[in-house]
Design a protein around this motif. Structure first.
Motif, PDB file in Angstrom:
ATOM      1  N   PRO A 152      40.737  25.955  41.519  1.00 24.05           N
ATOM      2  CA  PRO A 152      40.727  27.285  40.912  1.00 24.05           C
ATOM      3  C   PRO A 152      42.078  27.612  40.272  1.00 24.05           C
ATOM      4  CG  PRO A 152      39.966  27.368  43.192  1.00 24.05           C
ATOM      5  CD  PRO A 152      40.496  25.997  42.952  1.00 24.05           C
ATOM      6  N   PRO A 153      42.086  28.087  39.044  1.00 24.07           N
ATOM      7  CA  PRO A 153      43.346  28.435  38.378  1.00 24.07           C
ATOM      8  C   PRO A 153      43.807  29.830  38.795  1.00 24.07           C
ATOM      9  CG  PRO A 153      41.522  28.790  36.893  1.00 24.07           C
ATOM     10  CD  PRO A 153      40.941  28.227  38.157  1.00 24.07           C
ATOM     11  N   SER A 154      45.092  30.067  38.643  1.00 23.08           N
ATOM     12  CA  SER A 154      45.593  31.426  38.889  1.00 23.08           C
ATOM     13  C   SER A 154      45.695  32.207  37.583  1.00 23.08           C
ATOM     14  CB  SER A 154      46.939  31.390  39.618  1.00 23.08           C
ATOM     15  OG  SER A 154      47.871  30.590  38.948  1.00 23.08           O
ATOM     16  N   VAL A 155      45.740  31.483  36.440  1.00 22.48           N
ATOM     17  CA  VAL A 155      45.792  32.121  35.125  1.00 22.48           C
ATOM     18  C   VAL A 155      44.824  31.392  34.194  1.00 22.48           C
ATOM     19  CG1 VAL A 155      47.233  32.705  33.136  1.00 22.48           C
ATOM     20  CG2 VAL A 155      48.241  32.722  35.431  1.00 22.48           C
ATOM     21  N   VAL A 156      43.949  32.150  33.522  1.00 21.80           N
ATOM     22  CA  VAL A 156      43.024  31.566  32.543  1.00 21.80           C
ATOM     23  C   VAL A 156      43.229  32.286  31.214  1.00 21.80           C
ATOM     24  CG1 VAL A 156      40.622  31.091  31.934  1.00 21.80           C
ATOM     25  CG2 VAL A 156      41.323  31.054  34.336  1.00 21.80           C
ATOM     26  N   VAL A 157      43.487  31.502  30.176  1.00 24.45           N
ATOM     27  CA  VAL A 157      43.648  32.021  28.820  1.00 24.45           C
ATOM     28  C   VAL A 157      42.559  31.376  27.977  1.00 24.45           C
ATOM     29  CG1 VAL A 157      45.162  32.149  26.813  1.00 24.45           C
ATOM     30  CG2 VAL A 157      46.144  32.291  29.115  1.00 24.45           C
ATOM     31  N   SER A 158      41.734  32.202  27.339  1.00 24.99           N
ATOM     32  CA  SER A 158      40.618  31.657  26.566  1.00 24.99           C
ATOM     33  C   SER A 158      40.554  32.271  25.180  1.00 24.99           C
ATOM     34  CB  SER A 158      39.289  31.926  27.282  1.00 24.99           C
ATOM     35  OG  SER A 158      38.207  31.410  26.520  1.00 24.99           O
ATOM     36  N   GLY A 159      40.184  31.436  24.216  1.00 29.46           N
ATOM     37  CA  GLY A 159      39.858  31.917  22.889  1.00 29.46           C
ATOM     38  C   GLY A 159      38.505  32.611  22.943  1.00 29.46           C
ATOM     39  N   GLN A 160      38.163  33.325  21.885  1.00 34.58           N
ATOM     40  CA  GLN A 160      36.914  34.098  21.849  1.00 34.58           C
ATOM     41  C   GLN A 160      35.698  33.206  21.627  1.00 34.58           C
ATOM     42  OE1 GLN A 160      36.669  37.656  22.036  1.00 34.58           O
ATOM     43  NE2 GLN A 160      34.468  37.441  22.026  1.00 34.58           N
ATOM     44  N   GLY A 161      35.659  32.522  20.485  1.00 35.57           N
ATOM     45  CA  GLY A 161      34.489  31.725  20.125  1.00 35.57           C
ATOM     46  C   GLY A 161      34.613  30.299  20.616  1.00 35.57           C
ATOM     47  N   LEU A 162      33.747  29.930  21.536  1.00 40.10           N
ATOM     48  CA  LEU A 162      33.743  28.573  22.071  1.00 40.10           C
ATOM     49  C   LEU A 162      32.445  27.903  21.656  1.00 40.10           C
ATOM     50  CD1 LEU A 162      35.089  29.459  25.631  1.00 40.10           C
ATOM     51  CD2 LEU A 162      36.382  28.573  23.677  1.00 40.10           C
ATOM     52  N   PRO A 163      32.427  26.580  21.556  1.00 33.45           N
ATOM     53  CA  PRO A 163      31.220  25.910  21.058  1.00 33.45           C
ATOM     54  C   PRO A 163      29.994  26.096  21.947  1.00 33.45           C
ATOM     55  CG  PRO A 163      32.808  24.305  21.855  1.00 33.45           C
ATOM     56  CD  PRO A 163      33.480  25.643  21.887  1.00 33.45           C
ATOM     57  N   ASP A 164      30.226  26.364  23.234  1.00 33.88           N
ATOM     58  CA  ASP A 164      29.098  26.483  24.156  1.00 33.88           C
ATOM     59  C   ASP A 164      29.089  27.826  24.895  1.00 33.88           C
ATOM     60  OD1 ASP A 164      31.382  25.901  25.575  1.00 33.88           O
ATOM     61  OD2 ASP A 164      30.459  24.379  26.846  1.00 33.88           O
ATOM     62  N   GLY A 165      29.673  28.837  24.271  1.00 36.98           N
ATOM     63  CA  GLY A 165      29.661  30.155  24.898  1.00 36.98           C
ATOM     64  C   GLY A 165      30.711  31.073  24.312  1.00 36.98           C
TER      65      GLY A 165
END
Length: 119
Positions: free
Chosen positions: A51-64
């Motif tokens: 489990p990560p303590s920090v998650v940074v994600s872009g908006q548009g992902l190929p599968d969600g």
């Protein structure tokens, strides 16, 4: 005496390999483990391993959708810090969900400072 805290573990998720490469360069001197994924399934697999303590994600992902991913992360790992890395913040709802917005067009030093504060 205060117990030493563990270094943060970062998970960066983005469909654009160039964005992931930029985040890799920016975060290389931050303490802790850094992992990178190009989609929701890969991110979920990595989170299952540790489990990560920090998650940074872009908006548009190929599968969600990155915002949906971060919402799920917050539900499963309430102590995880989450940030949506996109050029336009969603109209509303991020703060209520406990998610920070990171401006994709921000100067590198500003992104680095925010990453350091998240960790």
């Amino acid at each position: 005496m205060r117990e030493p805290s563990n270094p943060p573990s970062f998970l960066f998720v983005d469909a654009d390999p160039r964005a992931l490469a930029a985040l890799r360069r920016l975060s290389r001197h931050l303490p802790g483990d850094k992992r990178f994924a190009q989609g929701v399934r890969e991110a979920e697999r990595l989170m299952g391993e540790a489990p990560p303590s920090v998650v940074v994600s872009g908006q548009g992902l190929p599968d969600g959708d990155g915002l949906c991913l971060l919402t799920c992360v917050r539900a499963r790992h309430p102590r995880a810090v989450c940030a949506l890395h996109t050029s336009q913040p969603p109209a509303r709802g991020l703060r209520e969900k406990g998610i920070t917005w990171m401006d994709r067009a921000a100067p590198p030093q500003q992104v680095l400072a925010l990453l350091a504060s998240l960790g």
